[in-house]
Design an enzyme around this catalytic site. Structure first.
Site, mmCIF file in Angstrom:
data_model
loop_
_atom_site.group_PDB
_atom_site.id
_atom_site.type_symbol
_atom_site.label_atom_id
_atom_site.label_comp_id
_atom_site.label_asym_id
_atom_site.label_seq_id
_atom_site.Cartn_x
_atom_site.Cartn_y
_atom_site.Cartn_z
ATOM 1 C CE LYS A 81 -67.245 111.194 21.620
ATOM 2 N NZ LYS A 81 -66.716 110.842 20.270
ATOM 3 N NE ARG A 131 -68.474 80.052 62.103
ATOM 4 C CZ ARG A 131 -68.292 80.924 61.116
ATOM 5 N NH1 ARG A 131 -68.979 82.039 61.117
ATOM 6 N NH2 ARG A 131 -67.446 80.665 60.151
ATOM 7 C CB ILE A 147 -56.361 96.323 36.977
ATOM 8 C CG1 ILE A 147 -55.076 95.527 36.727
ATOM 9 C CG2 ILE A 147 -56.703 96.368 38.472
ATOM 10 C CD1 ILE A 147 -53.837 96.219 37.262
ATOM 11 C CD GLN A 169 -69.237 107.390 19.902
ATOM 12 O OE1 GLN A 169 -68.217 107.592 19.249
ATOM 13 N NE2 GLN A 169 -70.222 108.276 19.984
ATOM 14 C CB SER A 178 -74.590 99.862 40.316
ATOM 15 O OG SER A 178 -73.738 99.469 41.360
ATOM 16 C CD GLU A 222 -83.730 85.308 54.073
ATOM 17 O OE1 GLU A 222 -82.618 85.637 54.542
ATOM 18 O OE2 GLU A 222 -84.571 84.647 54.718
ATOM 19 C CD GLU A 240 -73.304 85.759 66.900
ATOM 20 O OE1 GLU A 240 -72.861 86.351 65.895
ATOM 21 O OE2 GLU A 240 -74.448 85.241 66.926
ATOM 22 C CG HIS A 266 -81.094 82.704 55.952
ATOM 23 N ND1 HIS A 266 -80.920 84.055 56.138
ATOM 24 C CD2 HIS A 266 -80.221 82.114 56.799
ATOM 25 C CE1 HIS A 266 -79.981 84.272 57.037
ATOM 26 N NE2 HIS A 266 -79.538 83.096 57.458
ATOM 27 C CD GLN A 273 -79.244 82.357 66.668
ATOM 28 O OE1 GLN A 273 -78.523 83.312 66.980
ATOM 29 N NE2 GLN A 273 -78.822 81.368 65.894
ATOM 30 C CB CYS A 315 -81.032 83.510 60.818
ATOM 31 S SG CYS A 315 -79.476 82.610 61.041
ATOM 32 C CG LEU A 316 -79.190 87.699 65.330
ATOM 33 C CD1 LEU A 316 -78.328 86.866 66.271
ATOM 34 C CD2 LEU A 316 -78.408 88.945 64.868
#
EC number: 6.3.4.2
Length: 537
Positions: free
Chosen positions: A192, A465, A151, A195, A16, A512, A408, A510, A388, A384-385
């Site tokens: 540090k 959906r 990892i 480094q 971040s 945005e 839904e 959407h 709706q 969107c929602l």
């Protein structure tokens, strides 16, 4: 330019730190100097894409024109560069391994033992060069997600090492973003951690060409010299990235530090003309010197984490600057809204936006917010929602269908005014199966939507959906809820609005996702303007 040049951005010390903003800012400067530049993000998680991730896990899922569900950093890339991204701009470990395993199943490795090196690393390198080989770009910036030493990131770091070696001198460089923390007890900045981070990178065979140091305080010349010496970089390549009041200041800060000049020098490219940031700085000036202030409620179910609505928040910044208005976005959890407290929570607001989302949690609060905004002539915007929910609210309170709902939320509702899309009914896999990407929409003449867009046909990005149930369309329109935008191919309602209201619009898509500094989205611009008018009254 004959050969595409590559810049890799890695991060150390902590996550971040803003690799995406640094990558986007550098790309903006290079673009301003006349170089065709793009950015891509490689994420180390094993999900094939962020589409199935809970927003609390990874922030919002950003969607491109070609229907890719991607990391939210691609939103920053588009907002800064004003250039669309695609599926090729975001790759995850899950997608890499899925591709390699599918090749193994098809027998493409001719019986070889499939290993991380060379098979996984070759797949990563191929994808890192995909945009570069298209011939569309002079410079490709690749952001490596995670932190050096993780990892999960090891295959990417190894791929970068190999690729920088294969590309040859001056064709690939590494920018390493680190933290230079300030210890209040000692009263000094500490080098540090940086480094150690650079040492970890070198243990993987990669030498950082440029250091970008995130800091809360100015780096002294002495400290920069120390970092250069112990991290084995040129003094000019120690770049300070001090905390800024807005991410949109960062390109100017990087210009002052000479990040673009150092990068071009290391890539053996001419500086060309100084970056043209005239329009960018006009936007910044308007952003920092507002003439008005409005309070807009963002009604959502993930408001505890701001990144869940990143594109919406940025779209308000763009629209606010366009209106010379400071937009105070007040996040309100929809689970905390009910008929008893809705006036207290929403009454003082100049506008209400009901945000996108999935699932039943917090739905009744969203419906109550829509009702309050509609009845009290508060500018309303549903996405969107949110769109709706406005259909459900109108069906319940105007048509008198008290049990109206979306399937839904309630599969057995008597009035499914929002229903599962026909092509979704037999879908079992969740990843990448929604209606995604850019779809056309025909706009009704003389409507609010037509006034906003100023054109008859638009294209907007989708991720859903469930849909407006056309069986109720005539009834809703007769009652005053106008379907002002319809998809020409499917007949699906894309935009709904109210005529006798200061500003009331809901969209299935959407908007945005398409708002940028250069092109603020017109719905957000008009919504903020309506909020300003309401505030004046």
């Amino acid at each position: 330019m004959n050969q595409t040049k590559y810049i890799f951005v890695t991060g150390g010390v902590t996550s971040s730190l803003g690799k995406g903003i640094i990558a986007a800012s550098l790309a903006k400067l290079l673009q301003g100097r006349g170089y065709r530049t793009t950015i891509q993000k490689f994420d180390p998680y094993i999900n094939v894409d962020p589409g199935t991730l809970n927003p609390y896990e990874h922030g919002e899922c950003y969607v491109t024109d070609d229907g890719a569900e991607t990391d939210l950093d691609l939103g920053h890339y588009e907002r800064f560069l004003n250039v669309p991204t695609s599926q090729a701009n975001n790759v995850t470990t899950g997608r890499v391994y899925l591709s390699v395993i599918e090749k193994e199943r098809r027998g493409e490795f001719l019986g070889k033992t499939v290993q991380v090196v060379p098979h996984i690393t070759n797949e990563i390198k191929d994808r890192m060069q995909l945009l570069g080989k298209s011939g569309d770009y002079d410079i490709v910036i690749t952001e490596i997600g995670g932190t050096v030493g993780d990892i999960e990131s090891l295959p990417y770091i190894e791929s970068v090492r190999q690729l920088v070696w294969e590309l040859g001198e001056n064709n690939g460089i590494v920018i390493h973003l680190t933290l230079v923390p300030y210890l209040a007890a000692a009263g000094e900045l500490k080098t540090k951690p940086t480094q150690h981070s650079v040492k970890t990178l070198m243990e993987s065979g990669i030498k950082a060409d440029i250091l970008v140091c995130r800091t809360e305080h100015e780096l002294s010349d002495e400290l920069r010299n120390k970092l250069a010496l112990f991290c084995n970089v040129k003094r000019e390549a120690v770049i300070q990235s001090i905390d800024a009041s807005t991410i949109y200041e960062v390109p100017n800060l990087m210009l002052e530090e000479g990040l673009d000049v150092v990068a071009l020098k290391k890539l053996d490219l001419p500086k060309k003309a100084a970056p043209d940031l005239k329009n960018w700085n006009t936007f910044l000036r308007r952003l920092k010197n507002p003439k008005h202030t409005v309070n807009i409620g963002l009604i959502g179910k993930y408001v505890e984490m701001q990144d869940c609505y990143k594109s919406i928040l940025e779209a308000f910044i763009h629209a606010g600057a366009s209106n010379e208005t400071k937009v105070n976005v007040i996040s309100i959890h929809s689970e905390h809204i009910n008929s008893d407290n809705v006036e207290e929570k929403l009454g003082p607001l100049d506008g209400v936006l009901v945000a996108p989302g999935f699932g039943e949690r917090g739905i009744e609060g969203k419906i109550e917010a829509v009702r309050f905004a509609r009845e009290n002539n508060i500018p309303f915007f549903g996405i969107c929602l949110g769109m709706q929910m406005s259909v459900i609210e109108y069906s319940r309170n105007i048509l008198g269908y008290a049990e109206a709902n979306s399937t839904e939320m309630n599969e057995k509702t008597k009035h499914p005014v929002v229903n599962l899309m026909e092509e979704q009914k037999n879908v079992t896999d969740k990843g990448g199966t929604m209606r995604l990407g850019a779809w056309k929409c025909d706009i009704k003449p003389n409507s609010l939507a037509h006034k906003i867009y100023g054109q008859k046909t638009i294209s907007e990005r989708h991720r859903h959906r469930y849909e407006y149930n056309n069986k109720y369309k005539d009834e809703l329109q007769k009652a005053g809820l106008i379907a002002s935008g319809v998809n020409p191919d499917t007949g699906l309602v894309e935009i709904i609005e109210l005529e006798n209201h200061p500003f009331f619009i809901g969209v299935q898509y959407h908007p945005e996702y398409k708002s940028t500094v250069a092109n603020p989205h017109p719905i957000f611009v008009n919504f903020v303007a309506a909020a300003v008018n309401t505030h004046k009254k």
